[in-house]
Design a protein around this motif. Structure first.
Motif, short mmCIF file in Angstrom:
data_model
loop_
_atom_site.label_atom_id
_atom_site.label_comp_id
_atom_site.label_asym_id
_atom_site.label_seq_id
_atom_site.Cartn_x
_atom_site.Cartn_y
_atom_site.Cartn_z
N GLN A 170 1.44 23.78 9.01
CA GLN A 170 0.83 23.47 7.72
C GLN A 170 1.81 22.96 6.67
OE1 GLN A 170 0.23 26.33 9.36
NE2 GLN A 170 -1.97 26.31 9.82
N LYS A 171 3.12 23.13 6.89
CA LYS A 171 4.07 22.70 5.86
C LYS A 171 4.06 21.18 5.67
CE LYS A 171 8.22 22.53 8.86
NZ LYS A 171 7.67 23.16 10.07
N PHE A 172 3.54 20.44 6.65
CA PHE A 172 3.46 18.99 6.53
C PHE A 172 2.09 18.50 6.06
CE2 PHE A 172 6.97 19.37 9.65
CZ PHE A 172 7.95 18.68 8.94
N LEU A 173 1.20 19.43 5.71
CA LEU A 173 -0.17 19.06 5.36
C LEU A 173 -0.21 18.15 4.13
CD1 LEU A 173 -3.15 19.37 6.04
CD2 LEU A 173 -3.20 21.42 4.59
N VAL A 174 0.52 18.53 3.07
CA VAL A 174 0.53 17.71 1.86
C VAL A 174 1.09 16.32 2.14
CG1 VAL A 174 1.49 17.48 -0.47
CG2 VAL A 174 0.70 19.71 0.33
N HIS A 175 2.17 16.26 2.91
CA HIS A 175 2.77 14.97 3.28
C HIS A 175 1.74 14.08 3.98
CE1 HIS A 175 4.68 12.32 6.29
NE2 HIS A 175 5.53 12.05 5.30
N HIS A 176 1.02 14.64 4.94
CA HIS A 176 0.05 13.85 5.69
C HIS A 176 -1.12 13.40 4.81
CE1 HIS A 176 2.37 14.72 9.12
NE2 HIS A 176 1.42 14.67 10.03
N LEU A 177 -1.58 14.27 3.93
CA LEU A 177 -2.67 13.91 3.03
C LEU A 177 -2.25 12.80 2.07
CD1 LEU A 177 -4.20 17.41 2.22
CD2 LEU A 177 -5.13 15.65 3.75
N VAL A 178 -1.02 12.86 1.56
CA VAL A 178 -0.51 11.79 0.69
C VAL A 178 -0.42 10.48 1.46
CG1 VAL A 178 1.50 10.99 -0.61
CG2 VAL A 178 0.70 13.34 -0.88
N ALA A 179 0.08 10.55 2.70
CA ALA A 179 0.19 9.34 3.52
C ALA A 179 -1.19 8.73 3.77
CB ALA A 179 0.88 9.67 4.85
N LEU A 180 -2.16 9.56 4.14
CA LEU A 180 -3.52 9.06 4.39
C LEU A 180 -4.14 8.50 3.11
CD1 LEU A 180 -4.87 11.82 6.80
CD2 LEU A 180 -4.55 9.40 7.34
N ALA A 181 -3.87 9.14 1.97
CA ALA A 181 -4.38 8.62 0.70
C ALA A 181 -3.78 7.26 0.39
CB ALA A 181 -4.07 9.61 -0.43
N GLY A 182 -2.49 7.11 0.68
CA GLY A 182 -1.83 5.84 0.43
C GLY A 182 -2.38 4.71 1.30
N TYR A 183 -2.50 4.98 2.59
CA TYR A 183 -3.03 3.95 3.49
C TYR A 183 -4.51 3.69 3.20
CZ TYR A 183 1.25 4.71 6.17
OH TYR A 183 2.56 4.81 6.56
N GLY A 184 -5.27 4.75 2.93
CA GLY A 184 -6.70 4.58 2.67
C GLY A 184 -6.97 3.81 1.39
N SER A 185 -6.25 4.13 0.32
CA SER A 185 -6.45 3.40 -0.94
C SER A 185 -6.01 1.96 -0.81
CB SER A 185 -5.68 4.09 -2.07
OG SER A 185 -4.29 4.12 -1.81
N SER A 186 -4.99 1.71 0.01
CA SER A 186 -4.56 0.33 0.25
C SER A 186 -5.64 -0.45 0.98
CB SER A 186 -3.27 0.33 1.08
OG SER A 186 -2.90 -0.98 1.45
N GLU A 187 -6.28 0.18 1.96
CA GLU A 187 -7.36 -0.48 2.67
C GLU A 187 -8.54 -0.78 1.73
OE1 GLU A 187 -7.78 -1.47 6.03
OE2 GLU A 187 -5.61 -1.30 5.87
N TYR A 188 -8.86 0.18 0.88
CA TYR A 188 -10.01 0.02 -0.02
C TYR A 188 -9.77 -1.05 -1.08
CZ TYR A 188 -13.80 1.24 -3.21
OH TYR A 188 -14.91 1.21 -4.02
N SER A 189 -8.55 -1.09 -1.63
CA SER A 189 -8.25 -2.03 -2.71
C SER A 189 -7.74 -3.37 -2.21
CB SER A 189 -7.20 -1.42 -3.65
OG SER A 189 -5.99 -1.16 -2.94
N ASN A 190 -7.39 -3.46 -0.92
CA ASN A 190 -6.89 -4.69 -0.30
C ASN A 190 -5.56 -5.14 -0.91
OD1 ASN A 190 -7.06 -6.78 1.65
ND2 ASN A 190 -7.79 -8.21 0.08
N VAL A 191 -4.75 -4.20 -1.35
CA VAL A 191 -3.40 -4.51 -1.82
C VAL A 191 -2.44 -3.44 -1.28
CG1 VAL A 191 -4.16 -5.65 -3.94
CG2 VAL A 191 -3.71 -3.20 -3.98
N PHE A 192 -1.14 -3.71 -1.40
CA PHE A 192 -0.08 -2.75 -1.13
C PHE A 192 0.28 -2.60 0.35
CE2 PHE A 192 2.30 1.28 -1.81
CZ PHE A 192 3.01 0.90 -2.94
N ALA A 193 -0.31 -3.37 1.25
CA ALA A 193 0.00 -3.21 2.67
C ALA A 193 1.46 -3.56 2.97
CB ALA A 193 -0.93 -4.07 3.53
N LEU A 194 1.97 -4.62 2.33
CA LEU A 194 3.35 -5.01 2.60
C LEU A 194 4.32 -3.97 2.04
CD1 LEU A 194 5.27 -7.00 3.82
CD2 LEU A 194 5.14 -8.38 1.75
#
Length: 228
Positions: free
Chosen positions: A95-119
């Motif tokens: 569980q110590k990596f849970l926050v890290h993984h949630l932040v990573a998923l939020a970053g990739y997910g918001s990038s997909e939704y907004s269509n920016v930041f992939a690079l």
């Protein structure tokens, strides 16, 4: 989006293969899957950074449409599949990596939704995965010397990541000031800046943790020698 389920299936299959062929150890099997992911993601991130190096100017890496960077999008989908897979392991065993993984998923997910930041995410990926690859390698081939080398190289990679994060924050600020030539959602600069800061804070906390461990080992080693 085919790469998301494909990555999830690949990582799950690798875990099962390592688990059944490697003697049924969950931690070691997960470490080996992570090692494979870190290496592939690092290579794909470096490739995307090199291929689109001419676009790493002004604010293109942050606010240019994702559709302009096919390789960066492939990497992003590959990472989404891996983090969905590893979220199961983290939620149950680590569980110590849970926050890290949630932040990573939020970053990739918001990038997909907004269509920016992939690079920009591709650059984030190869820098962070470089350190993660070294750590996974240490977990597989544990030794004192390897841990020392890991901590030193990990610290150097996070120093570079800090410099890159300051660049991203500067570009996000320019976007907020209306100086970008690209169109994007009003919330995108706030989201990009917030997630970049969170990712930086998490990685810096890892640096502090590893230095504490290393210094603690050195202190115990000196005490043992004095006792002998």
């Amino acid at each position: 989006y085919w790469a998301v389920p494909a990555s999830f299936a690949l990582c799950s299959s690798l875990f099962l293969a390592f688990f059944h062929l490697g003697g049924g150890y969950v931690e070691q099997s997960c470490s080996r899957v992570s090692l494979c992911h870190h290496f592939l993601a690092m290579c794909l991130g470096l490739w995307a950074h090199w291929r689109y190096s001419e676009q790493m100017v002004a604010d293109e890496a942050v606010f240019a449409p994702n559709t302009r960077f096919a390789d960066a999008m492939l990497l992003q989908h590959f990472n989404l599949g891996y983090f969905f897979y590893d979220l199961v392991h983290v939620a149950v065993w680590d569980q110590k990596f849970l926050v890290h993984h949630l932040v990573a998923l939020a970053g990739y997910g918001s990038s997909e939704y907004s269509n920016v930041f992939a690079l920009a995410n591709a650059v984030n990926t190869w820098i962070t995965e470089c350190g993660s690859f070294m750590y996974s390698a240490y977990l597989v081939f544990r030794s004192e010397g390897l841990y020392v080398a890991f901590v030193v190289l990990y610290t150097a990679s996070r120093a570079y990541f800090a410099a890159w994060s300051l660049r991203v924050l500067a570009l996000a600020w320019e976007g907020l000031q209306g100086r970008s030539r690209y169109a994007f959602s009003a919330w995108a600069p706030y989201c990009a800046a917030t997630l970049q800061v969170l990712l930086l804070v998490i990685n810096m906390s890892f640096v502090v943790t590893h230095w504490k461990k290393l210094l603690g080992r050195c202190a115990r080693g000196k005490s043992k020698k004095q006792a002998d």
